[in-house]
Design a protein around this motif. Sequence first.
Motif, PDB file in Angstrom:
ATOM      1  N   ILE A   1     -52.961 111.546  48.307  1.00  0.00           N
ATOM      2  CA  ILE A   1     -53.669 110.999  49.469  1.00  0.00           C
ATOM      3  C   ILE A   1     -53.277 109.529  49.639  1.00  0.00           C
ATOM      4  N   GLY A   2     -53.341 108.772  48.535  1.00  0.00           N
ATOM      5  CA  GLY A   2     -52.938 107.363  48.584  1.00  0.00           C
ATOM      6  C   GLY A   2     -51.443 107.215  48.863  1.00  0.00           C
ATOM      7  N   TRP A   3     -50.670 108.134  48.309  1.00  0.00           N
ATOM      8  CA  TRP A   3     -49.201 108.084  48.461  1.00  0.00           C
ATOM      9  C   TRP A   3     -48.825 108.202  49.941  1.00  0.00           C
ATOM     10  N   TYR A   4     -49.469 109.151  50.638  1.00  0.00           N
ATOM     11  CA  TYR A   4     -49.174 109.327  52.070  1.00  0.00           C
ATOM     12  C   TYR A   4     -49.826 108.230  52.912  1.00  0.00           C
ATOM     13  N   GLU A   5     -50.960 107.719  52.413  1.00  0.00           N
ATOM     14  CA  GLU A   5     -51.620 106.626  53.131  1.00  0.00           C
ATOM     15  C   GLU A   5     -50.701 105.401  53.149  1.00  0.00           C
ATOM     16  N   ASP A   6     -50.086 105.131  51.995  1.00  0.00           N
ATOM     17  CA  ASP A   6     -49.157 103.988  51.908  1.00  0.00           C
ATOM     18  C   ASP A   6     -48.016 104.138  52.900  1.00  0.00           C
ATOM     19  N   ARG A   7     -47.650 105.383  53.215  1.00  0.00           N
ATOM     20  CA  ARG A   7     -46.527 105.623  54.147  1.00  0.00           C
ATOM     21  C   ARG A   7     -47.005 105.822  55.584  1.00  0.00           C
ATOM     22  N   GLU A   8     -48.279 105.528  55.796  1.00  0.00           N
ATOM     23  CA  GLU A   8     -48.909 105.604  57.125  1.00  0.00           C
ATOM     24  C   GLU A   8     -48.767 106.974  57.781  1.00  0.00           C
ATOM     25  N   LEU A   9     -48.884 108.008  56.940  1.00  0.00           N
ATOM     26  CA  LEU A   9     -48.773 109.368  57.479  1.00  0.00           C
ATOM     27  C   LEU A   9     -50.102 110.120  57.412  1.00  0.00           C
ATOM     28  N   LEU A  10     -51.086 109.521  56.712  1.00  0.00           N
ATOM     29  CA  LEU A  10     -52.300 110.290  56.403  1.00  0.00           C
ATOM     30  C   LEU A  10     -53.419 110.128  57.420  1.00  0.00           C
ATOM     31  N   VAL A  11     -54.079 111.244  57.730  1.00  0.00           N
ATOM     32  CA  VAL A  11     -55.348 111.160  58.448  1.00  0.00           C
ATOM     33  C   VAL A  11     -56.358 112.019  57.688  1.00  0.00           C
ATOM     34  N   ARG A  12     -57.559 111.430  57.466  1.00  0.00           N
ATOM     35  CA  ARG A  12     -58.621 112.170  56.767  1.00  0.00           C
ATOM     36  C   ARG A  12     -59.506 112.824  57.799  1.00  0.00           C
ATOM     37  N   LEU A  13     -59.759 114.127  57.619  1.00  0.00           N
ATOM     38  CA  LEU A  13     -60.628 114.820  58.573  1.00  0.00           C
ATOM     39  C   LEU A  13     -61.783 115.466  57.845  1.00  0.00           C
ATOM     40  N   ASP A  14     -62.937 115.473  58.501  1.00  0.00           N
ATOM     41  CA  ASP A  14     -64.099 116.153  57.953  1.00  0.00           C
ATOM     42  C   ASP A  14     -63.859 117.662  58.063  1.00  0.00           C
ATOM     43  N   GLY A  15     -63.809 118.338  56.907  1.00  0.00           N
ATOM     44  CA  GLY A  15     -63.535 119.772  56.893  1.00  0.00           C
ATOM     45  C   GLY A  15     -64.797 120.616  56.919  1.00  0.00           C
ATOM     46  N   VAL A  16     -65.960 119.961  57.107  1.00  0.00           N
ATOM     47  CA  VAL A  16     -67.219 120.719  57.156  1.00  0.00           C
ATOM     48  C   VAL A  16     -67.494 121.086  58.607  1.00  0.00           C
ATOM     49  N   GLY A  17     -67.820 122.359  58.833  1.00  0.00           N
ATOM     50  CA  GLY A  17     -68.088 122.811  60.204  1.00  0.00           C
ATOM     51  C   GLY A  17     -67.469 124.181  60.384  1.00  0.00           C
ATOM     52  N   THR A  18     -67.570 124.719  61.591  1.00  0.00           N
ATOM     53  CA  THR A  18     -66.975 126.042  61.814  1.00  0.00           C
ATOM     54  C   THR A  18     -65.460 125.874  61.880  1.00  0.00           C
ATOM     55  N   PRO A  19     -64.700 126.975  61.650  1.00  0.00           N
ATOM     56  CA  PRO A  19     -63.248 126.877  61.759  1.00  0.00           C
ATOM     57  C   PRO A  19     -62.807 126.321  63.119  1.00  0.00           C
ATOM     58  N   ASP A  20     -63.511 126.676  64.200  1.00  0.00           N
ATOM     59  CA  ASP A  20     -63.123 126.161  65.525  1.00  0.00           C
ATOM     60  C   ASP A  20     -63.351 124.662  65.635  1.00  0.00           C
TER      61      ASP A  20
ATOM     62  N   GLY B   1     -60.413 125.028  53.272  1.00  0.00           N
ATOM     63  CA  GLY B   1     -60.145 125.665  54.564  1.00  0.00           C
ATOM     64  C   GLY B   1     -58.716 125.451  55.038  1.00  0.00           C
ATOM     65  N   LYS B   2     -57.833 125.061  54.117  1.00  0.00           N
ATOM     66  CA  LYS B   2     -56.428 124.832  54.494  1.00  0.00           C
ATOM     67  C   LYS B   2     -55.803 126.079  55.101  1.00  0.00           C
ATOM     68  N   GLY B   3     -55.961 127.207  54.403  1.00  0.00           N
ATOM     69  CA  GLY B   3     -55.322 128.446  54.865  1.00  0.00           C
ATOM     70  C   GLY B   3     -55.800 128.829  56.262  1.00  0.00           C
ATOM     71  N   THR B   4     -57.121 128.798  56.464  1.00  0.00           N
ATOM     72  CA  THR B   4     -57.706 129.163  57.755  1.00  0.00           C
ATOM     73  C   THR B   4     -57.180 128.246  58.860  1.00  0.00           C
ATOM     74  N   GLN B   5     -57.188 126.946  58.601  1.00  0.00           N
ATOM     75  CA  GLN B   5     -56.724 125.996  59.636  1.00  0.00           C
ATOM     76  C   GLN B   5     -55.233 126.123  59.876  1.00  0.00           C
TER      77      GLN B   5
END
Length: 222
Positions: free
Chosen positions: A185-204, A16-20
């Motif tokens: 994912i780990g690379w950005y986590e090490d740089r404290e830039l990453l947030v993981r989000l649940d992508g399941v659900g409606t686009p809104d 859902g990258k494109g949609t978001q």
Amino acid sequence: MTPGVRLVVLGKQGAGKGTQCVRLSHYYSVPHISTGDMLRANVKTRTPLGLEAQARMDRGELLPDTLIMDMVRERLKERNVSSRGFILDGCPRTVVQAELLQDMLAPSSLDLVIDLEVPTELVLVRIASRRVCKDCQAIYSTSEPPVVKWICDVCGGMVQQRPDDTEEAVSRRLAAYEAETAPLIGWYEDRELLVRLDGVGTPDEVLERSIAAIEARRGTER
Ligand code: ADP
């Protein structure tokens, strides 16, 4: 006016990258920079870059890092990008690309990297039903088609399945994601830039989660 943002969105094919990214780019009034869309526009107009890229894209293979990053470097130089920021979709996709991006942005950096998490079983279902406008890349699905089948609501173009949404190309793209992109994912986590989000659900619903994560990062929780 909402302040701009410098954002990378990661996630496997069909997450859902494109949609978001389209929605986030409207919300923050920053350009949506999709390397896939830029490449498809080059394929469509048969530029030398497009002619070089097409066969590999149709097979679901990644393109060389330098080719992608030269294209992104030019795009990032444009005025609306340098003033307000950007939403990068589909890039970086390898650690080499992430390093090159970091160098391009220095002395500044990204605000945040969002990883949209969606199980593989679900992305396979989403990709099988995905339909895309050939002209403006607007995204539809067999369950949410354009008002007039299969004419794009936005531009009147023809809405169809992407040539690399075949079963064989999708399995190659998912394998490339696991091998080349998941390590980011780990690379950005090490740089404290990453947030993981649940992508399941409606686009809104996913959009709400994304905006909340960005605002929390800026210290202006909604
Ligand atoms: P998806 O993420 O669904 O595979 P995209 O639309 O982002 O598709 O990209 C389509 C194709 O364009 C990719 O399969 C690949 O061939 C090429 N491509 C796009 N972005 C990159 C990138 N950052 N690095 C290498 N190849 C890329």
